[in-house]
Write an enzyme that holds these catalytic residues in place. Structure first.
Site, PDB file in Angstrom:
ATOM      1  N   ASP A 261       1.303   2.845  -8.417  1.00  0.00           N
ATOM      2  CA  ASP A 261       0.474   2.669  -9.626  1.00  0.00           C
ATOM      3  C   ASP A 261       0.435   3.942 -10.464  1.00  0.00           C
ATOM      4  OD1 ASP A 261      -0.093   0.163  -8.661  1.00  0.00           O
ATOM      5  OD2 ASP A 261      -2.080   0.662  -7.922  1.00  0.00           O
TER       6      ASP A 261
ATOM      7  N   CYS B 130       0.121 -26.853  -5.579  1.00  0.00           N
ATOM      8  CA  CYS B 130      -1.213 -26.289  -5.344  1.00  0.00           C
ATOM      9  C   CYS B 130      -1.721 -25.546  -6.586  1.00  0.00           C
ATOM     10  CB  CYS B 130      -1.177 -25.337  -4.150  1.00  0.00           C
ATOM     11  SG  CYS B 130      -2.768 -24.569  -3.773  1.00  0.00           S
TER      12      CYS B 130
ATOM     13  N   CYS C 142      -6.015 -21.624  -6.702  1.00  0.00           N
ATOM     14  CA  CYS C 142      -6.382 -20.338  -7.299  1.00  0.00           C
ATOM     15  C   CYS C 142      -6.835 -20.520  -8.742  1.00  0.00           C
ATOM     16  CB  CYS C 142      -5.219 -19.359  -7.215  1.00  0.00           C
ATOM     17  SG  CYS C 142      -3.686 -19.917  -7.992  1.00  0.00           S
TER      18      CYS C 142
ATOM     19  N   CYS D 192     -11.148 -11.949 -17.016  1.00  0.00           N
ATOM     20  CA  CYS D 192     -11.054 -11.668 -15.572  1.00  0.00           C
ATOM     21  C   CYS D 192     -12.186 -10.748 -15.110  1.00  0.00           C
ATOM     22  CB  CYS D 192      -9.700 -11.029 -15.271  1.00  0.00           C
ATOM     23  SG  CYS D 192      -9.439 -10.651 -13.534  1.00  0.00           S
TER      24      CYS D 192
ATOM     25  N   CYS E 189     -12.424  -8.551  -7.730  1.00  0.00           N
ATOM     26  CA  CYS E 189     -12.717  -9.949  -7.390  1.00  0.00           C
ATOM     27  C   CYS E 189     -11.585 -10.462  -6.505  1.00  0.00           C
ATOM     28  CB  CYS E 189     -12.820 -10.796  -8.664  1.00  0.00           C
ATOM     29  SG  CYS E 189     -13.081 -12.556  -8.364  1.00  0.00           S
TER      30      CYS E 189
ATOM     31  N   CYS F  23      -6.410 -19.146  -1.401  1.00  0.00           N
ATOM     32  CA  CYS F  23      -4.967 -19.379  -1.265  1.00  0.00           C
ATOM     33  C   CYS F  23      -4.613 -19.766   0.170  1.00  0.00           C
ATOM     34  CB  CYS F  23      -4.190 -18.132  -1.671  1.00  0.00           C
ATOM     35  SG  CYS F  23      -2.394 -18.305  -1.475  1.00  0.00           S
TER      36      CYS F  23
END
Length: 382
Positions: free
Chosen positions: A128, A186, A189, A209, A236, A243
């Site tokens: 990062d 699916c 999420c 978000c 979060c 999942c």
């Protein structure tokens, strides 16, 4: 091939859970990243918008780069018990030692080993710390697929993994990219996100978000978001918690990433009364340092306000009355007091109707202008 195989063995010895290698070329997801920026999905993350062309060329991160070694480190552990009223929730990745340091140490050791095997090579470790689309390179290196919630998922490890990379000016034996997406039909999420942050599969709007508002956003949190944090004080995990691929994922093996007591459902009133020196010591060696005291106390205030935790009123009043406090914290305290709307809270707001700080004054007057009817509404017990 022999060098690459030995590199994998050394990576496992260092405690890395998966390792893949891919050419240092333009990542396949770069065009999608540009569309995401054009659609305004990055919200206030200006660093994501700066010089996007750099993310198309690893050679601009390390001159002469030929290979990308991508590693993942599992941080999966049992979820914390449900937070009580007045407690906050912390994303699992931030509950242990700062992963930037933990993963960087392992990758620096791996790069040193590689330099010992191939003297003269150049390399750079990235955790990062560079304009680099790590998830795209991880998919290209065969470590998983990018799921509908935009996370990288590995069939064996799930999605609770940290990613880090080493760029090297050396050609290695490359893995096959992950071409199959195992999300199928699916949509758990997407359906579980309480703020509808996903505008569709594989499309995240950062401006909706919870992780963005509690970590990346600077300043006060606007009303629509402040009332929708659902107890999350930093990050979060909702889209990962539901999942199916995380149900059977193994626990992490790295002791440094084990949850610390101070970040397991912390008491948010305690957060309000901690001074700057206490916070500095608490945040040392923690990923929560990203938000600093200013962001974390702000988050605590709005969560307590949204939950109408009346026991928080004295601490919130103390923050509002402290004219030397950060304006964003004082304004957040005013917002919270307006939500709780007890007699003590409203009296405090009345005292600050003409607060000398414009940001705080606006927050106070907005709170006073709301039809609270506080005498008719019972507060939730802590």
């Amino acid at each position: 091939m022999d060098l690459t195989n030995r590199l994998r063995i050394e990576g496992r010895r260092l405690g890395l859970d998966a390792l893949g290698v891919t050419p240092a070329v333009t990542p396949a997801g770069h065009a999608q990243y540009l569309r995401w920026l054009d659609q305004g999905r990055a919200a206030g993350m200006e660093y994501m918008k700066r010089d996007p062309a750099v993310r198309a060329d690893p050679g601009r991160v390390l001159e002469g780069a030929r290979s990308v070694v991508v590693a993942s480190l599992l941080y999966h552990h049992h979820a914390s018990p449900p937070a009580d009223h007045g407690q906050g929730k912390i994303a699992r990745y931030a509950q242990g030692r700062d992963y930037h340091q933990v993963l960087r140490e392992k990758l620096e050791c791996l790069l040193d080993w590689l330099k010992g095997e191939s003297p003269g090579i150049r390399g750079r470790v990235i955790v990062d710390t560079a304009p680099f689309l790590e998830r795209d390179f991880a998919r290209a290196a065969g470590l998983g697929w990018i799921a509908k919630n935009t996370m990288l998922i590995n069939r064996r490890l799930g999605s609770y993994t940290f990613l880090g990379s080493i760029l090297v000016d050396l050609e290695l034996d490359y893995d096959h990219p992950m071409e199959t997406n195992h999300c199928g039909t699916c949509t758990r999420c997407l359906d579980a996100c309480p703020t509808q942050a996903f505008t569709g599969p594989y499309e995240l709007d950062a401006g909706r978000c919870i992780s963005y508002w509690t970590i990346e956003h600077r300043g006060t949190i606007p009303d629509h978001a402040a009332g929708s944090l659902h107890g999350w004080a930093f990050g979060c995990d909702i889209c990962q918690e539901v999942c199916p691929w995380n149900r059977k994922a193994p626990p992490g093996r790295e002791p440094a990433l084990e949850p610390r007591p101070e970040w397991t459902n912390p008491d948010l009133i305690d957060w309000l009364v901690r001074g700057p020196a206490e916070w500095k010591a608490l945040l040392a060696d923690s990923a929560l340092e990203r938000s600093k005291r200013k962001g974390l106390v702000r988050n605590a205030a709005v969560i307590l306000g949204a939950g109408r935790v009346v026991e928080a009123v004295p601490a919130l009043v103390g923050l509002l009355d402290d004219l030397g406090e950060q304006p964003s914290i004082r304004a957040s305290a005013a917002w919270a007091l307006g939500r709780i709307a007890s007699h003590e809270a409203m009296a405090s707001l009345e005292r600050h109707r003409d607060d000398p700080d414009p940001l705080v004054q606006d927050a106070v007057q907005a709170a006073l202008a709301t039809d609270h009817e506080y005498e008719k509404r019972p507060a939730s017990p802590r």
